[in-house]
Design a protein around this motif. Structure first.
Motif, PDB file in Angstrom:
ATOM      1  N   LYS A  77       0.828  -1.205   0.000  1.00 34.76           N
ATOM      2  CA  LYS A  77       0.000   0.000   0.000  1.00 34.76           C
ATOM      3  C   LYS A  77       0.864   1.258   0.000  1.00 34.76           C
ATOM      4  O   LYS A  77       1.770   1.409   0.833  1.00 34.76           O
ATOM      5  CB  LYS A  77      -0.914   0.003   1.218  1.00 34.76           C
ATOM      6  N   TYR A  78       0.556   2.151  -0.947  1.00 39.14           N
ATOM      7  CA  TYR A  78       1.193   3.466  -1.034  1.00 39.14           C
ATOM      8  C   TYR A  78       0.099   4.518  -0.948  1.00 39.14           C
ATOM      9  O   TYR A  78      -0.936   4.410  -1.611  1.00 39.14           O
ATOM     10  CB  TYR A  78       1.937   3.630  -2.362  1.00 39.14           C
ATOM     11  N   GLY A 129      -6.089   9.132  -1.671  1.00 37.75           N
ATOM     12  CA  GLY A 129      -6.112   7.883  -2.417  1.00 37.75           C
ATOM     13  C   GLY A 129      -4.955   6.981  -2.081  1.00 37.75           C
ATOM     14  O   GLY A 129      -4.063   7.337  -1.304  1.00 37.75           O
ATOM     15  N   GLU A 130      -5.005   5.798  -2.684  1.00 39.24           N
ATOM     16  CA  GLU A 130      -3.955   4.820  -2.436  1.00 39.24           C
ATOM     17  C   GLU A 130      -3.693   3.994  -3.688  1.00 39.24           C
ATOM     18  O   GLU A 130      -4.556   3.845  -4.551  1.00 39.24           O
ATOM     19  CB  GLU A 130      -4.325   3.892  -1.285  1.00 39.24           C
ATOM     20  N   ILE A 131      -2.476   3.512  -3.751  1.00 38.75           N
ATOM     21  CA  ILE A 131      -2.053   2.588  -4.793  1.00 38.75           C
ATOM     22  C   ILE A 131      -1.639   1.306  -4.094  1.00 38.75           C
ATOM     23  O   ILE A 131      -0.860   1.342  -3.139  1.00 38.75           O
ATOM     24  CB  ILE A 131      -0.852   3.156  -5.580  1.00 38.75           C
ATOM     25  N   MET A 132      -2.190   0.210  -4.535  1.00 38.78           N
ATOM     26  CA  MET A 132      -1.718  -1.099  -4.086  1.00 38.78           C
ATOM     27  C   MET A 132      -0.762  -1.565  -5.174  1.00 38.78           C
ATOM     28  O   MET A 132      -1.192  -1.971  -6.253  1.00 38.78           O
ATOM     29  CB  MET A 132      -2.880  -2.068  -3.884  1.00 38.78           C
ATOM     30  N   ALA A 182      -1.234  -6.755 -11.331  1.00 41.70           N
ATOM     31  CA  ALA A 182      -2.034  -7.071 -10.145  1.00 41.70           C
ATOM     32  C   ALA A 182      -2.162  -5.870  -9.206  1.00 41.70           C
ATOM     33  O   ALA A 182      -2.737  -5.983  -8.132  1.00 41.70           O
ATOM     34  CB  ALA A 182      -1.429  -8.254  -9.409  1.00 41.70           C
ATOM     35  N   SER A 183      -1.630  -4.730  -9.604  1.00 38.93           N
ATOM     36  CA  SER A 183      -1.719  -3.511  -8.802  1.00 38.93           C
ATOM     37  C   SER A 183      -3.108  -2.896  -8.955  1.00 38.93           C
ATOM     38  O   SER A 183      -3.899  -3.310  -9.803  1.00 38.93           O
ATOM     39  CB  SER A 183      -0.656  -2.503  -9.249  1.00 38.93           C
ATOM     40  N   LEU A 193       6.948   6.155  -5.014  1.00 35.75           N
ATOM     41  CA  LEU A 193       6.613   5.948  -6.418  1.00 35.75           C
ATOM     42  C   LEU A 193       6.244   7.276  -7.062  1.00 35.75           C
ATOM     43  O   LEU A 193       5.719   8.163  -6.392  1.00 35.75           O
ATOM     44  CB  LEU A 193       5.394   5.019  -6.563  1.00 35.75           C
ATOM     45  N   GLY A 194       6.493   7.385  -8.377  1.00 35.44           N
ATOM     46  CA  GLY A 194       6.066   8.549  -9.134  1.00 35.44           C
ATOM     47  C   GLY A 194       5.536   8.125 -10.490  1.00 35.44           C
ATOM     48  O   GLY A 194       6.166   7.313 -11.175  1.00 35.44           O
ATOM     49  N   PHE A 195       4.370   8.647 -10.876  1.00 37.10           N
ATOM     50  CA  PHE A 195       3.716   8.278 -12.133  1.00 37.10           C
ATOM     51  C   PHE A 195       3.239   9.512 -12.891  1.00 37.10           C
ATOM     52  O   PHE A 195       2.859  10.508 -12.267  1.00 37.10           O
ATOM     53  CB  PHE A 195       2.453   7.435 -11.871  1.00 37.10           C
ATOM     54  N   ASN A 196       3.231   9.421 -14.215  1.00 37.31           N
ATOM     55  CA  ASN A 196       2.531  10.374 -15.072  1.00 37.31           C
ATOM     56  C   ASN A 196       1.506   9.590 -15.867  1.00 37.31           C
ATOM     57  O   ASN A 196       1.743   8.423 -16.212  1.00 37.31           O
ATOM     58  CB  ASN A 196       3.481  11.072 -16.043  1.00 37.31           C
TER      59      ASN A 196
END
Length: 191
Positions: free
Chosen positions: A23-24, A54-57, A65-66, A153-156
């Motif tokens: 969990k992030y 929010g959260e990222i699994m 599977a995320s 983590l970092g996402f665009n």
């Protein structure tokens, strides 16, 4: 070689050595959703949202599977002009009330490259839910953020939405029905 990898994967699965998603939590101070649309062919208008939760699994071993779940207050929309924001929240468009949220919950993830994926999910806005696809890039995964001292983590991501799909199509197509959305988020491993 392929058979050896498959056998190793099956062996890990049988022994329970497969890592579970971790969990992030979203870092709202370093996350943005920016949108833009064409105004009558004369200009491009920009806006953004704030107040993320929010959260990222995140499953590093099997990114497909995320999952991700995000929400933000509709009334946190900022366009740089108070009269425009008031118009957006009026009955002519959103008819927004305090507490109205924009939410996104992923339903599937298709890994398309080493650091890329298409994240499909349900976007709910203005009381309407539609499936959208986010074209996503993992910018960086760090075992220790230099200031937070924990995994990060970092996402665009990008997508295009149709205003009329969400019941806010006033003046379309003169004011563009298509809204370009650019997302940049950071998330830290939950403590």
């Amino acid at each position: 070689m392929k058979n050896a990898l498959l056998a190793a994967a099956l062996a890990f699965t049988a022994t329970g050595a497969v890592a579970a998603p971790e969990k992030y939590a979203l870092d709202s101070g370093h996350s943005q959703v920016v949108f833009s649309y064409n105004h009558l062919g004369f200009s491009t208008t920009y806006g953004m949202f704030a107040g993320f939760d929010g959260e990222i699994m995140f499953d590093a071993e099997d990114p497909a599977a995320s999952s991700v779940a995000v929400s933000m207050p509709l009334m946190s929309m900022f366009t740089g002009w108070e009269k425009r924001e008031a118009h957006f929240m009026s009955e002519e468009l959103f008819g927004a009330k305090e507490g109205d949220m924009v939410t996104f919950t992923s339903t599937s993830i298709e890994v398309t490259g080493e650091n890329t994926a298409l994240i499909t999910g349900d976007l709910t806005m203005n009381g309407i839910t539609k499936s959208v696809v986010l074209d996503t890039v993992l910018n960086q995964k760090a075992d220790s953020h230099p200031m937070e001292n924990r995994p990060w983590l970092g996402f665009n991501a990008t997508t295009t939405l149709s205003r009329t799909d969400f019941g806010v199509g006033m003046a379309a197509p003169y004011v563009s029905d298509e809204v370009e959305v650019r997302i940049s988020i950071e998330a830290g491993k939950a403590e």
